[in-house]
Motif scaffolding. Sequence first.
Motif, PDB file in Angstrom:
ATOM      1  N   ALA A  47      12.434  15.288  -6.678  1.00 53.18           N
ATOM      2  CA  ALA A  47      13.780  14.892  -6.242  1.00 53.18           C
ATOM      3  C   ALA A  47      14.213  13.542  -6.810  1.00 53.18           C
ATOM      4  O   ALA A  47      15.404  13.229  -6.829  1.00 53.18           O
ATOM      5  N   LEU A  48      13.262  12.743  -7.291  1.00 53.05           N
ATOM      6  CA  LEU A  48      13.587  11.407  -7.790  1.00 53.05           C
ATOM      7  C   LEU A  48      13.514  11.297  -9.312  1.00 53.05           C
ATOM      8  O   LEU A  48      13.739  10.235  -9.870  1.00 53.05           O
ATOM      9  N   ARG A  49      13.242  12.388  -9.975  1.00 55.42           N
ATOM     10  CA  ARG A  49      13.125  12.335 -11.441  1.00 55.42           C
ATOM     11  C   ARG A  49      14.463  12.126 -12.131  1.00 55.42           C
ATOM     12  O   ARG A  49      14.522  11.881 -13.324  1.00 55.42           O
ATOM     13  N   CYS A  50      15.547  12.189 -11.365  1.00 54.72           N
ATOM     14  CA  CYS A  50      16.874  11.890 -11.912  1.00 54.72           C
ATOM     15  C   CYS A  50      17.090  10.384 -12.050  1.00 54.72           C
ATOM     16  O   CYS A  50      18.018   9.953 -12.734  1.00 54.72           O
ATOM     17  N   CYS A  51      16.239   9.598 -11.418  1.00 53.42           N
ATOM     18  CA  CYS A  51      16.380   8.141 -11.450  1.00 53.42           C
ATOM     19  C   CYS A  51      15.909   7.590 -12.794  1.00 53.42           C
ATOM     20  O   CYS A  51      15.029   8.159 -13.437  1.00 53.42           O
ATOM     21  N   ASP A  52      16.509   6.476 -13.188  1.00 59.19           N
ATOM     22  CA  ASP A  52      16.062   5.796 -14.397  1.00 59.19           C
ATOM     23  C   ASP A  52      14.701   5.160 -14.149  1.00 59.19           C
ATOM     24  O   ASP A  52      14.343   4.833 -13.012  1.00 59.19           O
ATOM     25  N   LEU A  53      13.960   4.963 -15.237  1.00 52.28           N
ATOM     26  CA  LEU A  53      12.629   4.394 -15.155  1.00 52.28           C
ATOM     27  C   LEU A  53      12.468   3.390 -16.292  1.00 52.28           C
ATOM     28  O   LEU A  53      12.839   3.679 -17.431  1.00 52.28           O
ATOM     29  N   ILE A  54      11.969   2.215 -15.950  1.00 51.17           N
ATOM     30  CA  ILE A  54      11.689   1.213 -16.964  1.00 51.17           C
ATOM     31  C   ILE A  54      10.212   0.849 -16.853  1.00 51.17           C
ATOM     32  O   ILE A  54       9.674   0.735 -15.746  1.00 51.17           O
ATOM     33  N   ARG A  55       9.569   0.734 -17.997  1.00 49.58           N
ATOM     34  CA  ARG A  55       8.131   0.480 -18.036  1.00 49.58           C
ATOM     35  C   ARG A  55       7.832  -0.999 -17.797  1.00 49.58           C
ATOM     36  O   ARG A  55       8.560  -1.865 -18.253  1.00 49.58           O
ATOM     37  N   LYS A  56       6.739  -1.219 -17.074  1.00 47.12           N
ATOM     38  CA  LYS A  56       6.218  -2.569 -16.897  1.00 47.12           C
ATOM     39  C   LYS A  56       5.214  -2.835 -18.008  1.00 47.12           C
ATOM     40  O   LYS A  56       4.506  -1.912 -18.396  1.00 47.12           O
ATOM     41  N   PRO A  57       5.096  -4.035 -18.506  1.00 54.19           N
ATOM     42  CA  PRO A  57       5.904  -5.186 -18.108  1.00 54.19           C
ATOM     43  C   PRO A  57       7.358  -5.015 -18.572  1.00 54.19           C
ATOM     44  O   PRO A  57       7.618  -4.536 -19.666  1.00 54.19           O
ATOM     45  N   VAL A  58       8.258  -5.403 -17.693  1.00 53.92           N
ATOM     46  CA  VAL A  58       9.685  -5.213 -17.928  1.00 53.92           C
ATOM     47  C   VAL A  58      10.146  -6.112 -19.075  1.00 53.92           C
ATOM     48  O   VAL A  58       9.869  -7.307 -19.091  1.00 53.92           O
ATOM     49  N   GLN A  59      10.807  -5.486 -20.033  1.00 53.20           N
ATOM     50  CA  GLN A  59      11.436  -6.224 -21.131  1.00 53.20           C
ATOM     51  C   GLN A  59      12.902  -6.418 -20.756  1.00 53.20           C
ATOM     52  O   GLN A  59      13.631  -5.448 -20.585  1.00 53.20           O
ATOM     53  N   MET A  60      13.329  -7.664 -20.616  1.00 54.81           N
ATOM     54  CA  MET A  60      14.666  -7.930 -20.080  1.00 54.81           C
ATOM     55  C   MET A  60      15.769  -7.366 -20.962  1.00 54.81           C
ATOM     56  O   MET A  60      16.781  -6.910 -20.444  1.00 54.81           O
ATOM     57  N   ARG A  61      15.599  -7.359 -22.245  1.00 56.99           N
ATOM     58  CA  ARG A  61      16.629  -6.788 -23.120  1.00 56.99           C
ATOM     59  C   ARG A  61      16.822  -5.317 -22.795  1.00 56.99           C
ATOM     60  O   ARG A  61      17.941  -4.816 -22.669  1.00 56.99           O
ATOM     61  N   ARG A  85       0.813  -1.221   0.000  1.00 62.66           N
ATOM     62  CA  ARG A  85       0.000   0.000   0.000  1.00 62.66           C
ATOM     63  C   ARG A  85       0.844   1.267   0.000  1.00 62.66           C
ATOM     64  O   ARG A  85       0.321   2.369   0.059  1.00 62.66           O
ATOM     65  N   ASP A  86       2.154   1.093  -0.043  1.00 67.08           N
ATOM     66  CA  ASP A  86       3.078   2.226   0.016  1.00 67.08           C
ATOM     67  C   ASP A  86       3.772   2.426  -1.325  1.00 67.08           C
ATOM     68  O   ASP A  86       3.691   1.588  -2.216  1.00 67.08           O
ATOM     69  N   THR A  87       4.491   3.532  -1.426  1.00 63.71           N
ATOM     70  CA  THR A  87       5.384   3.734  -2.563  1.00 63.71           C
ATOM     71  C   THR A  87       6.816   3.550  -2.059  1.00 63.71           C
ATOM     72  O   THR A  87       7.084   3.651  -0.860  1.00 63.71           O
ATOM     73  N   SER A  88       7.701   3.308  -2.988  1.00 65.94           N
ATOM     74  CA  SER A  88       9.111   3.096  -2.635  1.00 65.94           C
ATOM     75  C   SER A  88       9.910   4.398  -2.662  1.00 65.94           C
ATOM     76  O   SER A  88      11.130   4.369  -2.622  1.00 65.94           O
ATOM     77  N   PHE A  89       9.238   5.542  -2.695  1.00 65.84           N
ATOM     78  CA  PHE A  89       9.937   6.821  -2.833  1.00 65.84           C
ATOM     79  C   PHE A  89      10.887   7.113  -1.672  1.00 65.84           C
ATOM     80  O   PHE A  89      12.025   7.523  -1.900  1.00 65.84           O
ATOM     81  N   ASP A  90      10.456   6.929  -0.443  1.00 65.84           N
ATOM     82  CA  ASP A  90      11.345   7.181   0.701  1.00 65.84           C
ATOM     83  C   ASP A  90      12.531   6.221   0.684  1.00 65.84           C
ATOM     84  O   ASP A  90      13.662   6.615   0.969  1.00 65.84           O
ATOM     85  N   GLN A 130      15.043   7.340  -1.884  1.00 63.70           N
ATOM     86  CA  GLN A 130      15.867   8.443  -1.403  1.00 63.70           C
ATOM     87  C   GLN A 130      16.959   7.927  -0.469  1.00 63.70           C
ATOM     88  O   GLN A 130      18.103   8.404  -0.524  1.00 63.70           O
ATOM     89  N   ALA A 131      16.633   6.942   0.360  1.00 59.90           N
ATOM     90  CA  ALA A 131      17.641   6.345   1.243  1.00 59.90           C
ATOM     91  C   ALA A 131      18.746   5.680   0.420  1.00 59.90           C
ATOM     92  O   ALA A 131      19.929   5.761   0.770  1.00 59.90           O
ATOM     93  N   CYS A 132      18.368   5.044  -0.682  1.00 59.06           N
ATOM     94  CA  CYS A 132      19.367   4.434  -1.569  1.00 59.06           C
ATOM     95  C   CYS A 132      20.265   5.500  -2.174  1.00 59.06           C
ATOM     96  O   CYS A 132      21.488   5.364  -2.181  1.00 59.06           O
ATOM     97  N   ILE A 133      19.654   6.562  -2.675  1.00 54.28           N
ATOM     98  CA  ILE A 133      20.426   7.654  -3.274  1.00 54.28           C
ATOM     99  C   ILE A 133      21.387   8.240  -2.253  1.00 54.28           C
ATOM    100  O   ILE A 133      22.555   8.496  -2.554  1.00 54.28           O
ATOM    101  N   ASP A 134      20.904   8.436  -1.040  1.00 57.11           N
ATOM    102  CA  ASP A 134      21.749   8.970   0.032  1.00 57.11           C
ATOM    103  C   ASP A 134      22.928   8.045   0.332  1.00 57.11           C
ATOM    104  O   ASP A 134      23.979   8.509   0.780  1.00 57.11           O
ATOM    105  N   ALA A 135      22.753   6.745   0.072  1.00 52.54           N
ATOM    106  CA  ALA A 135      23.820   5.762   0.290  1.00 52.54           C
ATOM    107  C   ALA A 135      24.638   5.530  -0.981  1.00 52.54           C
ATOM    108  O   ALA A 135      25.409   4.570  -1.058  1.00 52.54           O
TER     109      ALA A 135
END
Length: 113
Positions: free
Chosen positions: A92-106, A61-66, A69-74
């Motif tokens: 603040a998180l728009r600098c992160c890469d984004l891949i669309r689901k369903p994930v294409q492994m290539r 029920r949550d988002t992984s945004f916080d 940010q902890a990952c980025i800080d590390a």
Amino acid sequence: MAVEKAVLLVEDEAIIALDIQLELEAAGWTVVGPALTLRRARELLSTGTFRLALLDINVGRDTSFDFAQACIDADIRVVFMTGHSNQRLPEALRCCDLIRKPVQMRELTAMLG
């Protein structure tokens, strides 16, 4: 110590997580997790064994945004998996890469490098 090709996988859908894990391992990656909850992801973050986190945006029920940010800080690179655009990400998180689901492994393995 972080493993060169180690990735933390955070995905709350067990079947999707297993599928992505098997594909990543076949491509030569070491998968930490997968973490099906953010609580487990936080536990794994403290191990310091990975330099990249592959995160589903909606975890339970949550988002992984916080957590992102902890990952980025590390100094851990974050790649989000989502069916949405990056406009859903906090500024603040728009600098992160984004891949669309369903994930294409290539596409994913090319992005991870």
